[in-house]
Design a protein around this motif. Structure first.
Motif, short mmCIF file in Angstrom:
data_model
loop_
_atom_site.label_atom_id
_atom_site.label_comp_id
_atom_site.label_asym_id
_atom_site.label_seq_id
_atom_site.Cartn_x
_atom_site.Cartn_y
_atom_site.Cartn_z
N LEU A 62 0.81 -1.22 0.00
CA LEU A 62 0.00 0.00 0.00
C LEU A 62 0.85 1.28 0.00
O LEU A 62 0.64 2.16 -0.83
CB LEU A 62 -0.95 -0.01 1.20
CG LEU A 62 -1.99 -1.13 1.19
CD1 LEU A 62 -2.74 -1.19 2.50
CD2 LEU A 62 -2.95 -0.96 0.03
N ILE A 63 1.82 1.35 0.90
CA ILE A 63 2.62 2.57 0.97
C ILE A 63 3.55 2.67 -0.24
O ILE A 63 3.72 3.76 -0.81
CB ILE A 63 3.41 2.64 2.30
CG1 ILE A 63 2.41 2.76 3.46
CG2 ILE A 63 4.38 3.82 2.29
CD1 ILE A 63 3.04 2.69 4.84
N GLY A 64 4.12 1.56 -0.67
CA GLY A 64 5.00 1.57 -1.84
C GLY A 64 4.28 2.10 -3.07
O GLY A 64 4.78 2.98 -3.77
N HIS A 65 3.08 1.58 -3.33
CA HIS A 65 2.33 2.06 -4.50
C HIS A 65 1.82 3.49 -4.31
O HIS A 65 1.74 4.25 -5.28
CB HIS A 65 1.17 1.12 -4.83
CG HIS A 65 1.57 -0.04 -5.66
ND1 HIS A 65 1.99 0.08 -6.97
CD2 HIS A 65 1.63 -1.37 -5.37
CE1 HIS A 65 2.28 -1.12 -7.46
NE2 HIS A 65 2.08 -2.01 -6.50
N PHE A 66 1.48 3.86 -3.08
CA PHE A 66 1.06 5.24 -2.84
C PHE A 66 2.21 6.19 -3.17
O PHE A 66 2.00 7.23 -3.81
CB PHE A 66 0.61 5.44 -1.38
CG PHE A 66 0.20 6.85 -1.09
CD1 PHE A 66 -1.04 7.31 -1.50
CD2 PHE A 66 1.05 7.73 -0.43
CE1 PHE A 66 -1.43 8.63 -1.26
CE2 PHE A 66 0.68 9.03 -0.19
CZ PHE A 66 -0.56 9.49 -0.60
N ILE A 67 3.41 5.82 -2.77
CA ILE A 67 4.59 6.63 -3.11
C ILE A 67 4.76 6.67 -4.64
O ILE A 67 4.96 7.74 -5.22
CB ILE A 67 5.86 6.07 -2.43
CG1 ILE A 67 5.80 6.31 -0.91
CG2 ILE A 67 7.12 6.70 -3.03
CD1 ILE A 67 6.87 5.57 -0.12
N GLY A 68 4.65 5.51 -5.29
CA GLY A 68 4.77 5.45 -6.75
C GLY A 68 3.73 6.30 -7.45
O GLY A 68 4.04 7.01 -8.42
N LEU A 69 2.48 6.23 -6.97
CA LEU A 69 1.41 7.05 -7.55
C LEU A 69 1.72 8.53 -7.40
O LEU A 69 1.61 9.30 -8.36
CB LEU A 69 0.08 6.76 -6.83
CG LEU A 69 -0.74 5.58 -7.27
CD1 LEU A 69 -1.86 5.31 -6.28
CD2 LEU A 69 -1.33 5.80 -8.65
N SER A 70 2.10 8.92 -6.20
CA SER A 70 2.34 10.34 -5.92
C SER A 70 3.53 10.88 -6.70
O SER A 70 3.43 11.90 -7.38
CB SER A 70 2.59 10.53 -4.41
OG SER A 70 1.50 10.04 -3.67
N VAL A 71 4.67 10.18 -6.59
CA VAL A 71 5.89 10.65 -7.25
C VAL A 71 5.73 10.60 -8.77
O VAL A 71 6.13 11.54 -9.47
CB VAL A 71 7.11 9.83 -6.78
CG1 VAL A 71 8.34 10.15 -7.60
CG2 VAL A 71 7.36 10.06 -5.30
N ALA A 112 5.01 4.34 -15.00
CA ALA A 112 3.81 4.40 -15.85
C ALA A 112 3.17 5.78 -15.82
O ALA A 112 2.64 6.25 -16.82
CB ALA A 112 2.80 3.34 -15.41
N LEU A 113 3.22 6.43 -14.67
CA LEU A 113 2.56 7.73 -14.53
C LEU A 113 3.46 8.90 -14.90
O LEU A 113 2.98 10.01 -15.10
CB LEU A 113 2.06 7.90 -13.09
CG LEU A 113 0.95 6.93 -12.71
CD1 LEU A 113 0.64 7.05 -11.22
CD2 LEU A 113 -0.29 7.18 -13.54
N PRO A 120 -6.01 11.06 -12.65
CA PRO A 120 -7.34 11.49 -12.19
C PRO A 120 -7.68 10.83 -10.85
O PRO A 120 -7.27 9.69 -10.59
CB PRO A 120 -8.29 11.00 -13.28
CG PRO A 120 -7.43 10.68 -14.45
CD PRO A 120 -6.07 10.39 -13.93
N PHE A 121 -8.43 11.54 -10.03
CA PHE A 121 -8.79 11.03 -8.70
C PHE A 121 -9.46 9.67 -8.78
O PHE A 121 -9.16 8.77 -7.99
CB PHE A 121 -9.69 12.03 -7.98
CG PHE A 121 -10.19 11.49 -6.66
CD1 PHE A 121 -9.35 11.50 -5.55
CD2 PHE A 121 -11.46 10.95 -6.54
CE1 PHE A 121 -9.78 10.98 -4.33
CE2 PHE A 121 -11.90 10.43 -5.32
CZ PHE A 121 -11.05 10.45 -4.22
N GLU A 122 -10.37 9.48 -9.75
CA GLU A 122 -11.11 8.22 -9.86
C GLU A 122 -10.16 7.04 -10.12
O GLU A 122 -10.32 5.97 -9.56
CB GLU A 122 -12.16 8.28 -10.98
CG GLU A 122 -13.24 9.31 -10.78
CD GLU A 122 -12.81 10.72 -11.18
OE1 GLU A 122 -11.81 10.89 -11.92
OE2 GLU A 122 -13.48 11.67 -10.73
N LEU A 123 -9.17 7.27 -10.97
CA LEU A 123 -8.22 6.21 -11.28
C LEU A 123 -7.34 5.91 -10.06
O LEU A 123 -7.10 4.75 -9.73
CB LEU A 123 -7.36 6.60 -12.48
CG LEU A 123 -6.39 5.54 -12.99
CD1 LEU A 123 -7.13 4.27 -13.41
CD2 LEU A 123 -5.57 6.07 -14.15
#
Length: 149
Positions: A62-71, A112-113, A120-123
């Motif tokens: 969870l935290i790893g992907h949250f970091i990946g999403l944010s960064v 990827a991002l 987008p928030f929904e994604l």
């Protein structure tokens, strides 16, 4: 050497569970988001094929992907050649190591991002919900899941 008795040692059942888990994810995120789905596929592999690894723990996922999403999202604001991708992967690695939440597939999420607009928030919400589901399956399945590699 090959494991020719895969049907006896959880390999088939855990692989099928991974495939069944990924199918609705592909439908939800649709074809244009397959790069993000790829990182989820990698997470499913870690969680179901190496469930006792630190990387498979809910906290790391969870935290790893949250970091990946944010960064990854933030790095997309930079529009100079390969710089966003380089920053996204490097910063995600650094932050996961500092927070002791290493989860290799999360660097794929950042990558990827990094080449797109801010997610987008929904994604992002859908992505995090899927990660919570994967973490729940890992937690509930602990007595039954076996390390396959």
């Amino acid at each position: 050497s090959f494991d020719l008795k895969f049907w006896k040692n959880h390999t088939l059942s855990q692989s099928l569970l991974g495939a069944l888990l990924l199918a609705p994810i592909i439908l939800i995120f649709e074809e244009q988001n397959l790069l993000i789905v790829a990182s989820l596929g990698s997470t499913i592999f870690v969680v179901l094929a190496i469930p006792s690894s630190k990387s498979a723990r809910a906290r790391n996922v969870l935290i790893g992907h949250f970091i990946g999403l944010s960064v990854g999202s933030l790095s997309s604001l930079i529009t100079v050649a390969i710089i966003p991708a380089v920053i996204a992967v490097g910063a995600t690695m650094l932050l996961m190591i500092i927070t002791k939440t290493a989860h290799a597939p999360a660097t794929g999420t950042a990558l990827a991002l990094s080449g797109s607009a801010i997610i987008p928030f929904e994604l992002a919400a859908g992505f995090l919900i899927v990660l919570v589901l994967i973490a729940i399956i890992h937690h509930l399945g602990k007595p039954y899941l076996r390390d396959l590699v």
